[in-house]
Scaffold this active site. Structure first.
Site, mmCIF file in Angstrom:
data_model
loop_
_atom_site.group_PDB
_atom_site.id
_atom_site.type_symbol
_atom_site.label_atom_id
_atom_site.label_comp_id
_atom_site.label_asym_id
_atom_site.label_seq_id
_atom_site.Cartn_x
_atom_site.Cartn_y
_atom_site.Cartn_z
ATOM 1 N N SER A 119 35.872 33.164 36.652
ATOM 2 C CA SER A 119 37.142 33.421 35.975
ATOM 3 C C SER A 119 37.067 33.361 34.455
ATOM 4 C CB SER A 119 38.195 32.423 36.470
ATOM 5 O OG SER A 119 37.819 31.089 36.182
ATOM 6 N N HIS A 124 40.532 33.931 42.278
ATOM 7 C CA HIS A 124 40.817 35.018 41.337
ATOM 8 C C HIS A 124 40.508 36.379 41.964
ATOM 9 C CE1 HIS A 124 41.880 32.761 37.690
ATOM 10 N NE2 HIS A 124 41.038 31.848 38.145
ATOM 11 N N LYS A 149 48.198 31.648 42.403
ATOM 12 C CA LYS A 149 47.912 32.689 41.408
ATOM 13 C C LYS A 149 48.602 33.972 41.838
ATOM 14 C CE LYS A 149 43.725 30.627 39.484
ATOM 15 N NZ LYS A 149 43.824 29.302 40.122
#
Length: 405
Positions: A193, A221, A252
């Site tokens: 990330s 991610h 996220k």
């Protein structure tokens, strides 16, 4: 109520002085992290206390724009009304409701796995898995740039620990070949990330087959937006069904609140329910978060439009920034690190961009290695092309003023 200080507080004053000196050093190095205070829901346009007008947000993990999506919010409200605010319990005592099981089933169906276990965060999922299933007879082979939660989780277990160079398959193979462990596990982030780079999963899976190893991937991610239908790095790289264990987050792309999970073989999940300490000793996920996450998975199953928007926006931003002369890390991921190398410069540019209505953050040591400071820009499917162009134009203006381009 205000309490009087202890009469003999030498220990307290000593630690104040020690920590104060450490903080002063952080400030002097230009790596002190100030927290900007947001006054609005998470969205492409947000309010910040330091600014009169709203600013464009380009540093959120809100990849799909679902953090404040009306259908996701409604699902959270409905679950709050039906199931309450919380359960005041861990899962195995009186903390499992029907919606927790429904969400676990939805995640398993999404990834094509046998079973899933929920955690209050993916940090907890990473903290709980290695200690539970890996013994001193076993060996873990971890990428050197894996997330801090993976590193901490591995530290907790008693397995033999090996670290290979970032995405270096020759180094990984040499260590696998030398190992005589009972069970071998290759551990990697799907996406790194800080750099926006993607793990070489086809090569990793080939090595796992060759040396009879398991493959563990952290997909925080990636889940929801990488790959044609948002299934993640395994879909993007064509290895669906070859990754044994996936850990990921609901905090996220998948709604942006909290929560994490492990999904994989049913025997692994069953043992985690029995022995994983973060699972056994942490409260269950709040019903509102569970209900909202369920709606997110429904939206992703109904259409691939959102992942397609993320890919479009990523390509547009990367293309324009490269043409302008900026040095970018990564290739196709919506995390786009703009490399500046100097911590103070990264912080200064981020501050000036905020004055121009662009919210980004400079990253420096210890989040990234010394000498590799950058501004990490993140694309969302909710951004418009016009908003992205405004961000690029601001970068160009400030970049020229600072001599970066």
């Amino acid at each position: 109520m205000k309490f009087s200080p202890r009469l003999f507080g030498a220990a307290r004053e000593s630690i104040r002085a020690i920590i104060g000196e450490e903080i002063s050093g952080i400030r002097a190095a230009g790596t002190y992290k100030n927290e900007r205070v947001i006054t609005t829901p998470m969205a492409p346009m947000i309010g910040v206390t330091s600014q009169t007008d709203q600013v464009l947000n380009f540093c959120s993990n809100n990849y799909l724009g679902l953090s404040s999506h009306p259908e996701v919010i409604k699902a959270g409200h409905d679950a709050l009304e039906e199931f309450g605010n919380g359960l005041s319990s861990v899962r195995f005592i009186c903390g499992t409701q029907t919606i927790h099981k429904q969400l676990e089933d939805a995640i398993s169906n999404f990834h094509g796995t046998e079973d899933t276990i929920l955690y209050i965060s993916c940090f907890d999922a990473n903290a709980g898995i290695f200690e539970t299933i890996m013994t001193p007879e076993d060996a873990i082979f971890s990428d050197q740039l894996n997330h801090a939660s993976i590193i901490d989780g591995i530290r907790l277990c008693k397995a033999q620990k090996h670290r290979y160079l970032n995405r270096d398959m020759a180094d990984l193979e040499s260590q696998l070949a030398a190992s005589t462990a009972r069970t071998k596990m290759i551990v990697t982030d799907g996406v790194f990330s800080m750099d926006g780079t993607i793990a070489p999963l086809p090569e990793i899976c080939d090595l796992a087959d060759k040396y009879n190893a398991l493959v563990f991937v952290d997909e925080c991610h990636a889940t929801g937006f990488l790959g044609n239908t948002g299934r993640g790095t395994d879909e993007l790289t064509g290895v669906q069904g070859r990754v044994d264990i996936i850990n990921s987050t609901l905090g996220k792309a998948l709604g942006g609140a909290c929560g994490g999970y492990t999904t994989g073989p049913k025997e692994v999940i069953e043992l985690l329910r029995q022995r994983s300490r973060p699972y056994l000793f942490s409260n269950t996920m709040p019903p509102a978060v569970v209900g909202a996450a369920l709606r997110v998975f429904e939206l992703l199953t109904e259409s691939s439009e959102l992942p397609e928007l993320v890919a479009r926006n990523t390509m547009h931003f990367r293309s324009r920034m490269t043409e302008a002369g900026f040095t970018l890390s990564g290739t196709e991921h919506p995390i786009v690190p703009v490399m500046l190398y100097d911590a103070a410069l990264a912080s200064s540019i981020a501050d000036e961009l905020l004055q121009k209505g662009i919210y980004v953050i400079g990253f420096s040591f210890p989040v990234v290695p010394k000498g590799l400071a950058r501004i990490r820009v993140q694309m969302s499917g909710a951004h418009t092309i016009e908003q992205i162009d405004r961000c690029v134009d601001a970068f160009i203006e400030v970049g020229k003023q600072k001599g970066v381009i």
